[in-house]
Scaffold this motif. Sequence first.
Motif, mmCIF file in Angstrom:
data_model
loop_
_atom_site.group_PDB
_atom_site.id
_atom_site.type_symbol
_atom_site.label_atom_id
_atom_site.label_comp_id
_atom_site.label_asym_id
_atom_site.label_seq_id
_atom_site.Cartn_x
_atom_site.Cartn_y
_atom_site.Cartn_z
ATOM 1 N N GLU A 179 0.886 -1.323 0.205
ATOM 2 C CA GLU A 179 -0.129 0.039 -0.026
ATOM 3 C C GLU A 179 0.754 1.415 -0.147
ATOM 4 N N LEU A 180 1.973 1.299 0.886
ATOM 5 C CA LEU A 180 2.709 2.561 0.757
ATOM 6 C C LEU A 180 3.297 2.980 -0.389
ATOM 7 N N ALA A 181 3.894 1.807 -1.143
ATOM 8 C CA ALA A 181 4.468 2.097 -2.419
ATOM 9 C C ALA A 181 3.418 2.517 -3.507
ATOM 10 N N PHE A 182 2.500 1.817 -3.156
ATOM 11 C CA PHE A 182 1.280 2.026 -4.562
ATOM 12 C C PHE A 182 0.520 3.681 -4.115
ATOM 13 N N MET A 183 0.695 4.061 -3.014
ATOM 14 C CA MET A 183 0.251 5.265 -2.887
ATOM 15 C C MET A 183 0.855 6.283 -3.290
ATOM 16 N N ALA A 193 0.580 6.065 -7.287
ATOM 17 C CA ALA A 193 -0.629 6.373 -7.762
ATOM 18 C C ALA A 193 -0.707 7.933 -7.589
ATOM 19 N N GLY A 194 -0.045 8.582 -6.694
ATOM 20 C CA GLY A 194 0.059 10.045 -6.424
ATOM 21 C C GLY A 194 0.601 10.578 -7.552
ATOM 22 N N TYR A 195 1.860 10.036 -8.113
ATOM 23 C CA TYR A 195 2.807 10.848 -9.074
ATOM 24 C C TYR A 195 1.985 10.634 -10.600
ATOM 25 N N TRP A 196 1.354 9.282 -10.710
ATOM 26 C CA TRP A 196 0.720 9.257 -11.884
ATOM 27 C C TRP A 196 -0.609 10.162 -11.752
ATOM 28 N N ALA A 197 -1.298 10.729 -10.845
ATOM 29 C CA ALA A 197 -2.459 11.341 -10.707
ATOM 30 C C ALA A 197 -1.956 12.835 -11.118
ATOM 31 N N ASN A 198 -0.834 12.992 -10.408
ATOM 32 C CA ASN A 198 -0.340 14.371 -10.914
ATOM 33 C C ASN A 198 0.086 14.691 -12.213
ATOM 34 N N LYS A 199 0.542 13.596 -12.861
ATOM 35 C CA LYS A 199 0.884 13.562 -14.283
ATOM 36 C C LYS A 199 -0.133 13.539 -15.278
ATOM 37 N N PHE A 200 -1.084 12.437 -14.954
ATOM 38 C CA PHE A 200 -2.124 12.188 -15.926
ATOM 39 C C PHE A 200 -3.639 12.677 -15.464
ATOM 40 N N PHE A 221 -4.108 -14.660 -2.871
ATOM 41 C CA PHE A 221 -2.764 -13.805 -2.583
ATOM 42 C C PHE A 221 -2.479 -13.287 -3.917
ATOM 43 N N LEU A 222 -2.423 -13.947 -4.935
ATOM 44 C CA LEU A 222 -2.013 -13.175 -6.419
ATOM 45 C C LEU A 222 -2.685 -12.003 -6.729
ATOM 46 N N VAL A 223 -3.865 -11.800 -6.364
ATOM 47 C CA VAL A 223 -4.481 -10.700 -6.915
ATOM 48 C C VAL A 223 -4.534 -9.488 -5.833
ATOM 49 N N GLN A 224 -3.727 -9.693 -4.628
ATOM 50 C CA GLN A 224 -3.829 -8.765 -3.450
ATOM 51 C C GLN A 224 -2.914 -7.459 -3.880
ATOM 52 N N PRO A 225 -1.901 -7.725 -4.389
ATOM 53 C CA PRO A 225 -1.264 -6.402 -5.063
ATOM 54 C C PRO A 225 -2.095 -5.720 -5.838
ATOM 55 N N LEU A 226 -3.038 -6.152 -6.853
ATOM 56 C CA LEU A 226 -3.868 -5.605 -7.662
ATOM 57 C C LEU A 226 -4.899 -4.756 -6.855
ATOM 58 N N TYR A 227 -5.500 -5.296 -5.818
ATOM 59 C CA TYR A 227 -6.481 -4.764 -4.972
ATOM 60 C C TYR A 227 -5.739 -3.748 -4.090
ATOM 61 N N SER A 228 -4.578 -3.856 -3.570
ATOM 62 C CA SER A 228 -3.799 -2.963 -2.955
ATOM 63 C C SER A 228 -3.511 -1.574 -3.694
ATOM 64 N N PHE A 229 -3.348 -1.604 -4.996
ATOM 65 C CA PHE A 229 -3.335 -0.496 -5.659
ATOM 66 C C PHE A 229 -4.585 0.296 -5.799
ATOM 67 N N PHE A 230 -5.851 -0.629 -5.842
ATOM 68 C CA PHE A 230 -7.251 0.229 -5.859
ATOM 69 C C PHE A 230 -7.211 0.779 -4.673
ATOM 70 N N VAL A 231 -7.028 0.345 -3.529
ATOM 71 C CA VAL A 231 -6.993 0.688 -2.027
ATOM 72 C C VAL A 231 -6.137 2.054 -2.076
ATOM 73 N N SER A 232 -4.981 1.795 -2.534
ATOM 74 C CA SER A 232 -4.146 3.214 -2.651
ATOM 75 C C SER A 232 -4.751 4.299 -3.383
#
Length: 399
Positions: free
Chosen positions: A257-261, A264-271, A301-312
């Motif tokens: 979550e920390l890395a994905f936030m 996601a924050g930098y992507w939001a600033n750019k796009f 467990f495999l999809v957990q990182p994908l969902y972590s990005f959504f939560v972030s």
Amino acid sequence: MTVITDFKLFLKINGAWILLIGMFFYGIGTGILAPMNAVYMRDGIGLSKIEIVSIFSISLLLNMVTTMVVGIISDKIKRKKRLPIFACIVCMAGLLIYMNASTYVVTLIGMVFAVAPSGLIMGQYFAMARNHFMTLSPDIYEMAQIWLRATFSVGFFTGLLVGANLYIIGEFNSVLWGNFLGYAALFVVLIIYKEYEAQSSLSSVKGEPFSLVMLFALLLLACADALRGLYLPLVVIQLFKAPQIMSYLWSVQAVFELAFMTVAGYWANKFGSKPVIMIGSIGALITYLLYSVQPPIWVFFLVQPLYSFFVSVLYGVAMGYVQRMFHTRIGFGSSLYVFLSQTASLIGYFLPFFIPGYQPRIFIIPSGLVFASIILMVGLVFIHRVKAKKDSDSVGITG
């Protein structure tokens, strides 16, 4: 590297560390009690399912009212720090009542005082932090807020582990005192913290146009996440008969979550925020659909990182997006975002009465909510583009 440079700059902001420590303590206190609350009411006090749900619902409704009322008036208050300080005192008093409850009425009174002001704490804390970062480091204030929100998540997942160990040591009594100490630590941090008032020159910071459609789309996403938080532990336990698996899944989410936030924050600033929110929503949709087909444990467990990005995205990018809708009314914008999350949780409390059992097909419901949200956002983008094209053609003709 820009991320490392910005993060070092963030840590050098005067007062940033005290804000991080306070948010970490608040996350720990919240995480300690969150998974144990309903169990304590059932096993520690002896309340029925209907009584437990009614207590949660009444407390949350009052929390929502308090959050929005204070959010509306808070922008007229120059020093917002007094609001979360007062809320901490009320929450601690409520916990003392809650610890000694033995009947439904006393439990309800304790929970109302312990829970109703908590939304005020989160909303006004972020309003203060936004003023703080905009004043001292306007170039990175958006990312500073995201890192502060990520700190709450780290604290929350730390609290889950601390709460589990406290329960082993002293059962429910230790868990409740742990939650009390979390609020007490936040209270001390708020007393120490030096608040910065918003500067009038910063009211010209570019905001987002108000969009009721986007607010509703975000509410649908928050509802989907609330449903997952409510049902996933029950479904996993029913499928695999191992309650500890949920602790491992939550630990995986905390790692990412920390890395994905940050990403996601930098992507939001750019796009822009809307494209990133849509990408995160697609990840959530894929996750829910996979949950619904009763997959083997490794898929969870495999999809957990994908969902972590959504939560972030939902709790980082979306929060900043809502705040920018009301960038000249920071207190109201912060409280409104908390209100959306609370509304989503309230819906999650009532749905168990309408859905029998805890089968994986339950996740068709959050899949539908996310899909509807994506359709709304795509439709909104399409309408804006058509309108922009018409305006451009009109200018060309008149020119």
